[in-house]
Design a protein around this motif. Structure first.
Motif, PDB file in Angstrom:
ATOM      1  N   ARG A  80       0.817  -1.211   0.000  1.00 57.65           N
ATOM      2  CA  ARG A  80       0.000   0.000   0.000  1.00 57.65           C
ATOM      3  C   ARG A  80       0.854   1.266   0.000  1.00 57.65           C
ATOM      4  N   GLY A  81       2.175   1.114  -0.084  1.00 56.61           N
ATOM      5  CA  GLY A  81       3.051   2.258  -0.256  1.00 56.61           C
ATOM      6  C   GLY A  81       3.820   2.697   0.968  1.00 56.61           C
ATOM      7  N   HIS A  82       3.643   2.021   2.090  1.00 54.21           N
ATOM      8  CA  HIS A  82       4.405   2.372   3.287  1.00 54.21           C
ATOM      9  C   HIS A  82       5.832   1.833   3.163  1.00 54.21           C
ATOM     10  N   GLU A  83       6.780   2.610   3.681  1.00 53.66           N
ATOM     11  CA  GLU A  83       8.180   2.198   3.618  1.00 53.66           C
ATOM     12  C   GLU A  83       8.519   1.295   4.792  1.00 53.66           C
ATOM     13  N   LEU A  84       9.190   0.191   4.497  1.00 51.25           N
ATOM     14  CA  LEU A  84       9.755  -0.666   5.536  1.00 51.25           C
ATOM     15  C   LEU A  84      11.240  -0.321   5.631  1.00 51.25           C
ATOM     16  N   GLY A  85      11.621   0.341   6.714  1.00 52.28           N
ATOM     17  CA  GLY A  85      13.003   0.756   6.880  1.00 52.28           C
ATOM     18  C   GLY A  85      13.788  -0.197   7.755  1.00 52.28           C
ATOM     19  N   ASN A  86      15.099  -0.062   7.700  1.00 52.65           N
ATOM     20  CA  ASN A  86      16.032  -0.947   8.402  1.00 52.65           C
ATOM     21  C   ASN A  86      16.314  -0.395   9.802  1.00 52.65           C
ATOM     22  N   ASN A 125      18.597  -5.732   5.521  1.00 50.41           N
ATOM     23  CA  ASN A 125      18.205  -5.279   4.180  1.00 50.41           C
ATOM     24  C   ASN A 125      17.702  -6.437   3.333  1.00 50.41           C
ATOM     25  N   VAL A 126      18.412  -7.560   3.395  1.00 50.25           N
ATOM     26  CA  VAL A 126      18.005  -8.746   2.620  1.00 50.25           C
ATOM     27  C   VAL A 126      16.652  -9.247   3.103  1.00 50.25           C
ATOM     28  N   LEU A 127      16.475  -9.283   4.408  1.00 50.71           N
ATOM     29  CA  LEU A 127      15.209  -9.733   4.987  1.00 50.71           C
ATOM     30  C   LEU A 127      14.058  -8.850   4.529  1.00 50.71           C
ATOM     31  N   LEU A 128      14.245  -7.552   4.562  1.00 49.60           N
ATOM     32  CA  LEU A 128      13.169  -6.638   4.179  1.00 49.60           C
ATOM     33  C   LEU A 128      12.877  -6.712   2.681  1.00 49.60           C
ATOM     34  N   GLU A 129      13.918  -6.915   1.882  1.00 48.15           N
ATOM     35  CA  GLU A 129      13.688  -7.070   0.444  1.00 48.15           C
ATOM     36  C   GLU A 129      12.843  -8.306   0.146  1.00 48.15           C
ATOM     37  N   ARG A 137      16.414   1.687   0.441  1.00 48.53           N
ATOM     38  CA  ARG A 137      16.080   1.511   1.859  1.00 48.53           C
ATOM     39  C   ARG A 137      16.698   2.634   2.682  1.00 48.53           C
ATOM     40  N   THR A 138      16.011   3.050   3.721  1.00 50.13           N
ATOM     41  CA  THR A 138      16.622   3.954   4.695  1.00 50.13           C
ATOM     42  C   THR A 138      16.769   3.228   6.025  1.00 50.13           C
ATOM     43  N   PHE A 139      17.490   3.866   6.918  1.00 51.53           N
ATOM     44  CA  PHE A 139      17.877   3.251   8.185  1.00 51.53           C
ATOM     45  C   PHE A 139      17.560   4.201   9.329  1.00 51.53           C
ATOM     46  N   ALA A 140      17.269   3.649  10.494  1.00 53.09           N
ATOM     47  CA  ALA A 140      17.133   4.464  11.709  1.00 53.09           C
ATOM     48  C   ALA A 140      18.093   3.931  12.758  1.00 53.09           C
ATOM     49  N   TYR A 141      18.933   4.822  13.301  1.00 58.95           N
ATOM     50  CA  TYR A 141      19.876   4.428  14.339  1.00 58.95           C
ATOM     51  C   TYR A 141      19.124   3.990  15.588  1.00 58.95           C
ATOM     52  N   THR A 142      19.449   2.821  16.092  1.00 58.72           N
ATOM     53  CA  THR A 142      18.814   2.323  17.310  1.00 58.72           C
ATOM     54  C   THR A 142      19.285   3.150  18.493  1.00 58.72           C
ATOM     55  N   CYS A 143      18.326   3.690  19.241  1.00 53.77           N
ATOM     56  CA  CYS A 143      18.596   4.599  20.357  1.00 53.77           C
ATOM     57  C   CYS A 143      19.355   5.847  19.918  1.00 53.77           C
ATOM     58  N   GLY A 144      19.393   6.096  18.629  1.00 54.11           N
ATOM     59  CA  GLY A 144      20.133   7.233  18.101  1.00 54.11           C
ATOM     60  C   GLY A 144      21.631   7.032  18.066  1.00 54.11           C
TER      61      GLY A 144
END
Length: 260
Positions: A80-86, A125-129, A137-144
């Motif tokens: 539906r167009g939502h991004e799954l990020g790493n 990344n492989v899992l999400l693909e 893909r974009t990424f979010a730092y865990t706990c920054g």
């Protein structure tokens, strides 16, 4: 700036007009991000976004049960167009920092090697693909946390990722954004009024505003009420002509295009 001038000439608009609407033809950009692959993201956040026609960015920690037990639901969300990020496999955080006694010793980022965090992110990344079929893909730092020791681990991953989101609450204009540490505002029991005031500031300053959600109506200590979240989404919809609401991967692609 040369590419912006050429774009303005092609579109028949002035540089002054572009300066007022620099974000894909709108005053500002807002990215709604949701961390940790929680059940409430699927149950509460995504239906709210879908009802408004908005797409969010959902940062997935690949080992978390809210992901592993609901793979088909996440696949449908991506369709539906939502991004799954790493957001890594195991959500490591630096336990050497103050107030981090809660970090599991097995997931202590301060004990990781550069190779270990790099491989964990690449595997995610492989899992999400495998779920969404996408390579961007974009990424979010865990706990920054962006370093292993003194090393900024994203330096070796820029070929794998479009951008990376942090948790430093700041807004920046188009030409002042570090795509590999994109700032974001952590939402922690904030009111709808407080969140919409941030959006108003982004509109006034022609900047990028990234929200960092965890719980949406529960399931996490960093939470936002359903009513406050609904108020924000409603405000964004009301001002859609002035606000570009998009996943971070689309914003990153837009910014990279501006630099060419």
């Amino acid at each position: 700036m040369n590419s912006i001038r050429l774009l303005c000439l092609f579109l028949g608009v002035s540089l002054a007009s572009f300066a007022q609407q620099p974000w894909n033809g709108k005053k500002c950009a807002v990215v709604l991000t949701y961390d940790d692959a929680l059940n409430v993201h699927l149950n509460n956040a995504i239906p709210a976004l879908d009802s408004a026609g908005f797409k969010g960015t959902f940062y997935i920690s690949g080992s978390f049960p809210g992901f592993t037990q609901r793979l088909q639901d996440w696949r449908k969300a991506a369709q539906r167009g939502h991004e799954l990020g790493n957001h890594t496999l195991f959500h490591p955080c630096d336990a050497s920092l103050p107030g981090r006694q809660w970090v599991n010793p097995e997931n202590d980022l301060s004990k990781y090697t550069l190779k270990r965090i790099t491989e964990e992110i690449k595997v995610t990344n492989v899992l999400l693909e495998a779920i969404d079929g996408k390579k961007s893909r974009t990424f979010a730092y865990t706990c920054g946390d962006a370093k292993v020791g003194t090393q900024f681990f994203m330096d070796g991953l820029k070929g794998e990722l479009m951008a990376a989101r942090g948790v430093r609450g700041e807004m920046h204009p188009v030409d002042q954004i570090d795509l590999y540490y994109t700032d974001g505002y952590i939402v922690n029991n904030d009111s709808g009024e407080k969140m919409t005031s941030l959006v108003k500031k982004a509109m006034q300053t022609n900047t990028l505003l990234v929200f960092v959600f965890h719980g949406v109506g529960g399931e996490h200590s960093l939470d936002v009420s359903l009513a406050a979240h609904r108020e924000l989404v409603h405000f964004l919809k009301q001002h859609e002509k002035d606000i570009w609401v998009a996943p971070l991967v689309d914003v990153a692609d837009f910014l990279k295009q501006q630099k060419r």
